[in-house]
Design a protein around this motif. Structure first.
Motif, short mmCIF file in Angstrom:
data_model
loop_
_atom_site.label_atom_id
_atom_site.label_comp_id
_atom_site.label_asym_id
_atom_site.label_seq_id
_atom_site.Cartn_x
_atom_site.Cartn_y
_atom_site.Cartn_z
N LYS A 58 -5.79 -1.10 -8.30
CA LYS A 58 -6.86 -2.08 -7.81
C LYS A 58 -5.97 -3.36 -7.22
N GLY A 59 -6.30 -3.85 -6.36
CA GLY A 59 -5.51 -5.33 -5.98
C GLY A 59 -4.92 -5.22 -4.64
N SER A 60 -3.92 -6.05 -4.32
CA SER A 60 -3.61 -6.26 -2.81
C SER A 60 -2.58 -5.40 -2.43
N ARG A 61 -2.28 -5.87 -1.08
CA ARG A 61 -1.18 -4.89 -0.48
C ARG A 61 0.22 -5.29 -1.19
N ALA A 62 0.21 -6.54 -1.66
CA ALA A 62 1.65 -7.06 -2.39
C ALA A 62 1.66 -6.16 -3.41
N GLN A 63 0.51 -5.99 -4.38
CA GLN A 63 0.70 -5.30 -5.63
C GLN A 63 1.14 -4.03 -5.36
N GLY A 64 0.52 -3.31 -4.28
CA GLY A 64 0.99 -1.92 -3.95
C GLY A 64 2.62 -1.84 -3.72
N LYS A 65 2.88 -2.73 -2.87
CA LYS A 65 4.56 -2.92 -2.50
C LYS A 65 5.27 -3.25 -3.55
N ALA A 66 4.77 -3.97 -4.47
CA ALA A 66 5.61 -4.50 -5.80
C ALA A 66 5.66 -3.29 -6.56
N PRO A 73 1.02 3.34 2.00
CA PRO A 73 0.43 3.43 3.45
C PRO A 73 0.21 1.82 3.96
N ALA A 74 -0.43 0.96 3.27
CA ALA A 74 -0.80 -0.07 3.54
C ALA A 74 0.29 -1.07 4.11
N SER A 75 1.41 -0.96 3.53
CA SER A 75 2.60 -1.80 3.65
C SER A 75 3.63 -1.08 4.60
N ASP A 101 -8.20 -4.14 7.07
CA ASP A 101 -8.91 -3.58 5.92
C ASP A 101 -9.99 -2.65 6.58
N ALA A 102 -10.81 -3.10 7.47
CA ALA A 102 -11.63 -2.07 8.18
C ALA A 102 -11.31 -0.72 8.47
N ALA A 103 -10.00 -0.91 9.35
CA ALA A 103 -9.41 0.31 9.86
C ALA A 103 -8.83 1.16 8.71
N GLN A 143 -6.02 -1.11 0.06
CA GLN A 143 -4.73 -1.74 0.11
C GLN A 143 -3.94 -1.33 -0.99
N GLY A 144 -4.46 -0.89 -1.96
CA GLY A 144 -3.56 -0.18 -3.08
C GLY A 144 -3.29 1.43 -3.05
#
Length: 107
Positions: free
Chosen positions: A25-33, A57-59, A67-69, A77-78
């Motif tokens: 749950k969260g943002s691209r930044a959290q997934g990247k972190a 994948p999102a980053s 987001d739609a794509a 995002q996560g």
């Protein structure tokens, strides 16, 4: 209970592989972190290696998508994709737990 379970048993009689996805749950930044804080998992897009691999994948592979794509492609995002290798399972679990804490702090 999965609709493809019977087919998987037929096609993979020795068991399924160890590649799977989950969503933070969260943002691209959290997934990247999350990915960047892992120590044992290699940050690579290929699968089927003897090493444990991870990708966000999102980053990376889908970073140009909005987001739609992403949603149309079944990615959030996560979304995190893991391929589990031959390392010690306890070490991998510890690595994942630590990375989850790091991602939570990146909120």
């Amino acid at each position: 209970e999965h609709p493809s379970h019977t087919l998987a048993q037929k096609l993979l009689p020795r068991g399924a592989g160890s590649v799977f996805s989950f969503d933070l749950k969260g943002s691209r930044a959290q997934g990247k972190a999350f990915v960047e804080s892992l120590k044992l998992f290699s940050h690579l897009a290929n699968v089927g290696d003897c090493r444990s691999l991870v990708i966000h994948p999102a980053s990376t592979t889908h970073f140009r998508m909005d987001d739609a794509a992403l949603a149309a492609a079944g990615i959030t995002q996560g979304t995190i994709r893991l391929s589990i290798g031959l390392e010690d399972p306890d070490d991998l679990l510890d690595d994942l737990k630590r990375a989850l804490k790091t991602a939570e702090k990146a909120a």
